[in-house]
Design an enzyme around this catalytic site. Structure first.
Site, PDB file in Angstrom:
ATOM      1  N   ALA A 185       0.843  -1.200   0.000  1.00  0.00           N
ATOM      2  CA  ALA A 185       0.000   0.000   0.000  1.00  0.00           C
ATOM      3  C   ALA A 185       0.870   1.239   0.000  1.00  0.00           C
ATOM      4  CB  ALA A 185      -0.926  -0.001   1.214  1.00  0.00           C
ATOM      5  N   ASP A 186       0.300   2.316  -0.502  1.00  0.00           N
ATOM      6  CA  ASP A 186       0.971   3.609  -0.448  1.00  0.00           C
ATOM      7  C   ASP A 186      -0.086   4.701  -0.287  1.00  0.00           C
ATOM      8  OD1 ASP A 186       3.902   4.754  -1.068  1.00  0.00           O
ATOM      9  OD2 ASP A 186       2.389   6.176  -1.748  1.00  0.00           O
ATOM     10  N   THR A 187       0.129   5.574   0.668  1.00  0.00           N
ATOM     11  CA  THR A 187      -0.813   6.657   0.956  1.00  0.00           C
ATOM     12  C   THR A 187      -0.186   7.989   0.572  1.00  0.00           C
ATOM     13  OG1 THR A 187      -1.801   5.420   2.779  1.00  0.00           O
ATOM     14  CG2 THR A 187      -2.176   7.796   2.755  1.00  0.00           C
TER      15      THR A 187
ATOM     16  N   GLY B 284      -3.364   3.724  -2.325  1.00  0.00           N
ATOM     17  CA  GLY B 284      -3.333   2.690  -3.342  1.00  0.00           C
ATOM     18  C   GLY B 284      -2.957   1.373  -2.708  1.00  0.00           C
TER      19      GLY B 284
END
Length: 207
Positions: A84-86, A121
């Protein structure tokens, strides 16, 4: 490193493939644990650069998929990696993790008194080759903040590991966030409702 939910409720999830969480975020660990999922932490260094033509949700999804690709060569057939990436977006400007306290202060000065968007994401990559990439959006409204409030937060909480230089679960979330449109957990770093939905579709969990 293995993690599992202690004493899960009777309807807790039963994990089918072995879940691998490719993140050092304590918030993501907390959220997966509270879903009732057992998982392993697996970490490696991955550069978080992205093509300049990408905007908003495209950036978050690209970075999540890019991270997952780094784990693909070593993924066993019965494993499923979660990456995940924020990111925080003010218009089309992406505010990633600040380099230092001064940049953190400048980011928060831009965010105060305004609404911005948080995108997380997520990539779910199965060892059998199946891959799902998606993102979730939450609109966050900040009340106006004084420089003293911002400097206090940055000095006391040092949010240098957080996109946009803040964590909604921190002190600043309590004093600055006036309204959320979307998932609070997405702002924490993982849209767990979407993660659960996609794991069910993949046959990775059952209740």
């Amino acid at each position: 490193m293995q993690f599992s939910a202690p004493d899960p409720p009777l309807n807790a999830a039963v994990t089918r493939p072995r879940l691998v969480l490719a993140s050092n975020s304590p918030r993501r660990r907390q959220l997966l644990t509270e879903l009732g999922l057992a998982y392993e932490i697996r970490l490696r260094e991955v550069e978080e650069n992205f093509p300049p033509q990408l905007v908003r949700a495209e950036v978050a999804e690209y970075l999540a998929a890019h991270k997952a690709a780094a784990y693909a060569p070593d993924l066993a057939p019965d494993e499923l990696v979660v990456t995940a990436d924020t990111i925080v977006c003010l218009g089309n400007d992406v505010l990633n993790k600040p380099a230092d306290e001064a940049e953190a202060v400048q980011m928060l000065l831009r965010l105060q008194g305004r609404a911005h968007d948080v995108y997380t994401g997520v990539c779910l990559l199965h060892g059998d080759g199946r891959r799902v990439v998606f993102s979730d959006q939450t609109r966050v409204h900040f009340r106006p903040l004084s420089l003293a409030e911002i400097e206090h937060y940055v000095r006391q909480y040092r949010p240098l590991d957080k996109a946009g230089a803040y964590g909604a679960q921190d002190w600043i979330g309590m004093v600055a966030v006036t309204r959320l449109e979307g998932s609070y957990f997405n702002v924490m770093g993982l849209p767990v409702h979407r993660v659960w939905e996609e794991l069910v579709k993949l046959g990775a969990v059952e209740v």
